[in-house]
Design an enzyme around this catalytic site. Structure first.
Site, PDB file in Angstrom:
ATOM      1  N   ASP A  25      10.624 -40.043  34.796  1.00  0.00           N
ATOM      2  CA  ASP A  25      11.394 -38.854  34.433  1.00  0.00           C
ATOM      3  C   ASP A  25      11.254 -37.835  35.563  1.00  0.00           C
ATOM      4  O   ASP A  25      10.377 -37.949  36.419  1.00  0.00           O
ATOM      5  CB  ASP A  25      10.823 -38.298  33.120  1.00  0.00           C
ATOM      6  CG  ASP A  25      11.629 -37.161  32.514  1.00  0.00           C
ATOM      7  OD1 ASP A  25      12.767 -36.917  32.953  1.00  0.00           O
ATOM      8  OD2 ASP A  25      11.112 -36.510  31.578  1.00  0.00           O
ATOM      9  N   HIS A  26      12.131 -36.847  35.550  1.00  0.00           N
ATOM     10  CA  HIS A  26      12.044 -35.740  36.505  1.00  0.00           C
ATOM     11  C   HIS A  26      11.157 -34.628  35.937  1.00  0.00           C
ATOM     12  O   HIS A  26      11.588 -33.916  35.017  1.00  0.00           O
ATOM     13  CB  HIS A  26      13.430 -35.145  36.761  1.00  0.00           C
ATOM     14  CG  HIS A  26      14.308 -35.949  37.655  1.00  0.00           C
ATOM     15  ND1 HIS A  26      15.667 -36.044  37.472  1.00  0.00           N
ATOM     16  CD2 HIS A  26      14.027 -36.674  38.770  1.00  0.00           C
ATOM     17  CE1 HIS A  26      16.190 -36.791  38.425  1.00  0.00           C
ATOM     18  NE2 HIS A  26      15.221 -37.196  39.215  1.00  0.00           N
ATOM     19  N   PHE A  69      14.644 -34.230  30.701  1.00  0.00           N
ATOM     20  CA  PHE A  69      15.249 -35.180  29.763  1.00  0.00           C
ATOM     21  C   PHE A  69      15.994 -36.295  30.501  1.00  0.00           C
ATOM     22  O   PHE A  69      17.035 -36.759  30.064  1.00  0.00           O
ATOM     23  CB  PHE A  69      16.198 -34.468  28.788  1.00  0.00           C
ATOM     24  CG  PHE A  69      15.586 -33.261  28.129  1.00  0.00           C
ATOM     25  CD1 PHE A  69      14.618 -33.419  27.148  1.00  0.00           C
ATOM     26  CD2 PHE A  69      15.941 -31.986  28.512  1.00  0.00           C
ATOM     27  CE1 PHE A  69      14.032 -32.316  26.550  1.00  0.00           C
ATOM     28  CE2 PHE A  69      15.362 -30.874  27.926  1.00  0.00           C
ATOM     29  CZ  PHE A  69      14.399 -31.039  26.939  1.00  0.00           C
ATOM     30  N   HIS A  70      15.404 -36.745  31.621  1.00  0.00           N
ATOM     31  CA  HIS A  70      16.035 -37.761  32.461  1.00  0.00           C
ATOM     32  C   HIS A  70      15.237 -39.064  32.468  1.00  0.00           C
ATOM     33  O   HIS A  70      15.091 -39.709  33.503  1.00  0.00           O
ATOM     34  CB  HIS A  70      16.197 -37.243  33.890  1.00  0.00           C
ATOM     35  CG  HIS A  70      17.113 -36.081  34.019  1.00  0.00           C
ATOM     36  ND1 HIS A  70      17.155 -35.289  35.152  1.00  0.00           N
ATOM     37  CD2 HIS A  70      18.029 -35.560  33.169  1.00  0.00           C
ATOM     38  CE1 HIS A  70      18.053 -34.335  34.981  1.00  0.00           C
ATOM     39  NE2 HIS A  70      18.599 -34.486  33.779  1.00  0.00           N
ATOM     40  N   LEU A  71      14.719 -39.470  31.337  1.00  0.00           N
ATOM     41  CA  LEU A  71      13.989 -40.735  31.273  1.00  0.00           C
ATOM     42  C   LEU A  71      14.895 -41.896  31.668  1.00  0.00           C
ATOM     43  O   LEU A  71      16.050 -41.974  31.247  1.00  0.00           O
ATOM     44  CB  LEU A  71      13.475 -40.974  29.854  1.00  0.00           C
ATOM     45  CG  LEU A  71      12.360 -40.054  29.345  1.00  0.00           C
ATOM     46  CD1 LEU A  71      12.131 -40.301  27.860  1.00  0.00           C
ATOM     47  CD2 LEU A  71      11.071 -40.273  30.127  1.00  0.00           C
TER      48      LEU A  71
END
Length: 534
Positions: free
Chosen positions: A292-293, A469-471
């Site tokens: 994730d980021h 929220f970039h999983l």
């Protein structure tokens, strides 16, 4: 349509794309299954109040395990359980990364997914007033517009990025990402238009060869030996088996797709046996490579009496009434609407850091600068520092053999020592922007303070680091000979037949952007590959 040619699981981001494209051929029958309902949530269609859906029935309501790298905190991960998926309850940012990001995918074994191919696909997808051009599309299904604002502060923030020496104003999807940009979103006339809205139009939904089934929770893929022959789903308290003629395509997302694979017997054999699940294919990569980021804010507070920040409660009935009337008011605007990219090596084809500009400082009791204002509400802003290419990798595992039990999500944030160091460096770049001349009138106090030590930055990160929220990555695409690979470059699941995955779980490495755009692109490419055109 008792035995369709294709069953697509998930009507979020990529699933509607594939369903719409495959059913352009009237001889091809498709069933699209969605665990949630149709999206009738008014807040979802606003730019400023979408987060009202977080924690609702339209949200899977996932949460990570406690994360040692951020002081033992767990982080919530809203995920859309609704037609439109997570695009129904997120910011809607269209930041597609650089061509170099996709070249990395190809170099890591995803042959045919290089930057040139990605650009051709994006040009077909986009409908933006920044195109048509060498870099942008026009006339495609996805309408993209610049984020509007009720204040001039977003432009001042972009000017601060330029004055700090990071790049001029421009389009981050153009020739160089090293520009200051008011990023585009999936909103049209200040109304959200998800990929499901864009692709599943009334005309598409009316096709006799497409059936959309909502409130249908898929519990497993059915196999005959190692061939996928259908799915089992629950609806209305009953269990149904749906056979398929050709293929099952999983588009359930980075959390639900690996969970469904493992519930179906596809995954790490030892883990499946722990839960009494028979092994169809021993794929150790399923649920691995989760990343994730990470993001952390630099917060600036303006002197007393200075205006410019977001005002009003977007969730109030008055705000919704104003939005209904003319698409204005607090519910119509999202305060984080500017972006710029930074690289450790100037001109690198892949940036290292993303800076997101937010004109709402959010001065509250738990805010690190609240003490400086005595709790007084002030104007100001945040610069969010995003680590684009973290080295930390986590896992997703089953909690049980039941599809109703949420999986165990452990991103292992900042577990690699380089990530903490690099996130501190990203925050120092964000802090540099706060010291630009244009932002001086809005900057009385900065946290972490200018000149803060690495230890002070680390303390701030332990308290404030969050997710973008970039999983991605839990069904990694790559070279079929690599045991870490879950799907080959044609998106076919290794070790079985008749089963593909097409969603953010196949992304091998995070891009220098956000995940809506590549998920739509994956959907378009999946349709091509299934039709034999890729």
């Amino acid at each position: 349509m008792s035995r369709p040619h294709y069953v697509i699981v998930g009507a979020g981001t990529a699933g509607p794309v594939i369903a719409a494209r495959l059913t352009e051929d009237p001889s091809v029958e498709v069933v699209l299954l969605e665990a949630g309902k149709e999206n009738t949530n008014e807040a979802s269609y606003t730019q400023g109040a979408f987060f009202a859906l977080h924690g609702s029935e339209a949200d899977w309501q996932y949460e990570t395990t406690k994360q040692p790298g951020i002081g033992g905190r767990s982080i919530t991960h809203p995920r859309g359980k609704v037609v439109g998926g997570s695009c129904a309850l997120n910011v809607g940012a269209w930041l597609r990364g650089t061509l170099g990001d996709y070249d990395v995918w190809a170099e890591e074994g995803a042959e045919g997914w290089d930057g040139a191919q990605a650009l051709r696909t994006y040009q077909r997808i986009e409908d933006t007033d920044r195109g048509p051009s060498q870099w942008r599309g026009s006339g495609g299904p996805m309408t993209l517009t610049d984020v509007t604002s009720p204040t001039s502060l977003p432009d001042v923030l972009l000017e601060g990025f330029t004055e700090a020496g990071y790049g001029p104003r421009g389009d981050v999807a153009g020739a160089s990402p090293y520009v200051a940009d008011r990023y585009q979103t999936i909103f049209k006339a200040r109304t959200r238009r998800t990929p499901a809205d864009a692709y599943l139009t009334e005309a598409v939904r009316a096709r006799p060869n497409l059936r959309i089934v909502t409130e249908a929770l898929v519990s497993k893929v059915v196999f005959d030996g190692t061939r996928a022959t259908g799915v089992v789903y629950e609806q209305g308290g009953s269990e149904h088996t749906l056979d398929v003629e050709r293929e099952v395509v999983l588009c359930a997302g980075v959390i639900n797709t690996p969970q469904l694979l493992m519930l179906s017997g596809v995954g790490p054999a030892a883990h499946l046996r722990e839960h009494g699940i028979g092994v169809v294919a021993d794929l150790p990569g399923v649920g691995e490579n989760l990343h994730d980021h990470p993001v952390a804010p630099v917060v600036a507070v303006a002197p007393a009496g200075v205006g410019g920040s977001s005002q009003g409660n977007p969730l109030s009935e008055e705000s919704f009434a104003q939005w209904r009337l003319d698409r204005s008011g607090p519910a119509a605007y999202f305060s984080q609407n500017g972006v710029g990219f930074v690289a450790r090596t100037p001109g690198s084809p892949v940036p290292d850091y993303e800076l997101l500009f937010d004109y709402n400082p959010d001065i509250s009791d738990d805010n690190p600068v609240a003490g400086a204002t005595g709790g007084e509400q002030r104007s100001g802003y945040k610069v969010w520092a995003v680590l684009l290419h973290p080295k930390s990798r986590g896992t997703l595992r089953l909690a049980s053999a039941s599809p109703h039990d949420k999986p165990v999500i452990d991103p292992q944030y900042l577990s690699h020592p380089d990530d903490l160091r690099d996130l501190i460096e990203a925050m120092r770049h964000a802090q540099k922007v706060t010291q630009s001349p244009s932002l001086a009138p809005y900057t009385e106090t900065v946290s972490p303070a200018v000149g803060a030590s690495d230890a002070e930055f680390q303390e701030a990160i332990l308290k404030t680091m969050y997710t973008t929220f970039h999983l991605v990555g839990t069904a990694r695409m790559g070279d079929p000979s690599d045991e870490r690979t879950v799907v080959d470059p044609q998106l076919r699941v290794r070790g079985v037949t008749g089963l593909r995955v097409a969603d953010a779980s196949v992304i091998p490495t995070l891009i220098s952007g956000h995940t809506i755009a590549p998920s739509v692109m994956i959907g378009e490419r999946a349709a091509e590959l299934i039709r034999g055109e890729g």
